[in-house]
Design an enzyme around this catalytic site. Structure first.
Site, short mmCIF file in Angstrom:
data_model
loop_
_atom_site.label_atom_id
_atom_site.label_comp_id
_atom_site.label_asym_id
_atom_site.label_seq_id
_atom_site.Cartn_x
_atom_site.Cartn_y
_atom_site.Cartn_z
N GLY A 124 -38.27 8.25 -6.93
CA GLY A 124 -38.69 9.29 -7.78
C GLY A 124 -37.61 9.88 -8.87
O GLY A 124 -36.88 9.19 -9.03
N ASN A 125 -37.86 10.97 -9.53
CA ASN A 125 -36.98 11.18 -10.30
C ASN A 125 -36.79 12.91 -10.46
O ASN A 125 -37.73 13.54 -10.12
CB ASN A 125 -36.92 10.53 -11.84
CG ASN A 125 -38.44 11.00 -12.46
OD1 ASN A 125 -38.63 11.98 -12.95
ND2 ASN A 125 -38.88 9.75 -12.75
#
Ligand code: CTP
Length: 396
Positions: free
Chosen positions: A206-207
């Site tokens: 993810g980020n």
């Protein structure tokens, strides 16, 4: 100009409340229906009878008296706009803190309409760190905070903190309603938040995107009359506008599919931080650790912005975001060209207070004409207004 608009005027305890009858008078003259709700302290500065007479409606002061209960929820739902003028230091602090010990505060907390405030206080109070924080809190929640004036104050000192004049308040309200119809009949597609790319049933790539910027833009476009489809990756943000259709997705592929299903947009704003790569294979069971390292094969995701850019028809307006750490301008211009966007909003991670997770952002807009415009650091809802202004100009 305000014909048929329903304005709920909240009055709190500041000497500037002596100007409230004129505010009511000007609103009524401009064609608005006005209801007034007062804090107990404000009645020492201005007479409820005067306000009731001018607004042609009973003035509401108490959450309940011996026999009746004032329906603050209904009041907040009745209004097209709640204006709190004057906003005293005390009521400001209570609003920021979520207090609910009078009818004005209860109405504010249950209002689903936009809220505008006109602060009024002495300069030292206005500049106090706690007031600054409280004002910022309201702004972050999407409240429009009108500028205070400079001049003679109740203390006799000269300085900042005077309530905006009634005529300026009416002009601000008229400006607000003029802007709110700007995108009537337009369809907007907005992406927001991160995407999660599954590695196995428990892990993902993810980020750090929180979605705040994209959600603020979606709310602003909806406030201007657009029918908004918001395609959002995983976030904790709650959508406020009833005009927003929220499609929750997890992965880049799901976001792509959702966007292709809404490709008949007039305006598309791709604010999501979409993963550029995703695991080639998602393990069916949890990957157990072993002695050696772990190699993951990643493949490219489909670029939603570029795909929409390829399909773009005349009249469609496409906006992309860029987050860069170096050669910002060159990269932003390259994205504008390659993805056939009409505008690129550049975040530079080199700017303090900009980018992921912050409540503020600082961006530069790159237009197809070659023009570029730097917007100073401000809260994400305030920046969303500037971006929506830029979009509205292009749409025209
Ligand atoms: N974008 C998209 N679909 C993707 C990837 C990105 O729609 N699969 C959009 C983003 O929402 C944003 C813009 O494209 O509007 C960002 O461009 P991108 O080239 O992805 O930027 P970076 O991820 O920063 O890429 P690079 O590493 O090449 O700079």
């Amino acid at each position: 100009m305000l014909k048929g608009k329903k304005i709920l005027l909240g009055i709190s305890g500041s000497i500037a409340a002596y100007k409230s009858p004129l505010i009511v008078r000007l609103l009524v003259k401009a064609g608005a229906s006005v209801k007034v709700v007062m804090t107990p302290a404000s009645a020492s500065f201005v007479s409820p009878l005067t306000l009731a007479t001018l607004s042609k409606n009973p003035v509401l002061q108490n959450l309940f008296d011996e026999s009746t209960w004032a329906n603050h929820v209904e009041l907040g739902r009745w209004a097209d706009l709640m204006l709190i003028a004057p906003l005293s230091c005390n009521t400001l602090a209570k609003m920021a803190g979520g207090h609910c010990d009078n009818l004005l505060l209860a109405t504010y907390l249950s209002a689903i309409c936009p809220v505008m405030v006109a602060p009024a206080m002495d300069e030292d109070m206005w500049l106090h760190a706690s007031t600054r924080t409280n004002i910022e809190t309201l702004r972050k929640r999407g409240c429009t905070v009108l500028d205070v004036g400079h001049g003679e104050l109740a203390s006799g000192l000269i300085g900042e903190g005077r309530m905006a004049e009634p005529e300026q308040l009416i002009a601000a309200i008229e400006g607000f309603f003029a802007a709110s119809g700007q995108l009537n009949g337009k369809k907007a597609l907005v992406t927001a938040g991160p995407t999660y790319e599954a590695i196995d049933p428990v892990r993902f790539i993810g980020n750090h995107s929180t979605g705040k910027m994209g959600y603020a833009i979606a709310e602003e476009l909806a406030a201007r009359g657009a029918a908004v489809t918001l395609v959002s990756g995983p976030t904790n943000i709650i959508v406020k506008s009833k005009e927003i259709r929220l499609l929750k997705v997890t992965s880049a592929e799901e976001m792509y599919e959702a966007c292709m299903g809404a490709a008949d947009y007039d305006i598309a704003v791709m604010a999501a931080a979409v993963a550029d790569y995703t695991p080639e294979v998602v393990a069916e069971r949890k990957i157990k650790k072993s002695e050696g390292g772990l190699l993951l094969n990643l493949e490219k995701t489909r670029d939603i912005l570029a795909s929409l850019g390829r399909k773009k028809t005349a009249g469609q307006v496409l906006i992309g975001f860029a987050l860069e750490t170096d050669n910002e301008e060159k990269h932003a211009r390259k994205k504008l060209e390659e993805k056939n966007a009409d505008l690129i909003v550049l975040n530079s991670l080199n700017d303090q207070g900009a980018g992921f997770g912050h409540d503020t952002n600082q961006v530069t807009l790159f237009y197809r004409s070659g023009e570029q415009r730097k917007i100073e650091l401000k809260s994400k809802p305030a920046l969303a207004k500037d971006i929506a202004d830029a979009i509205t100009e292009i749409v025209k």
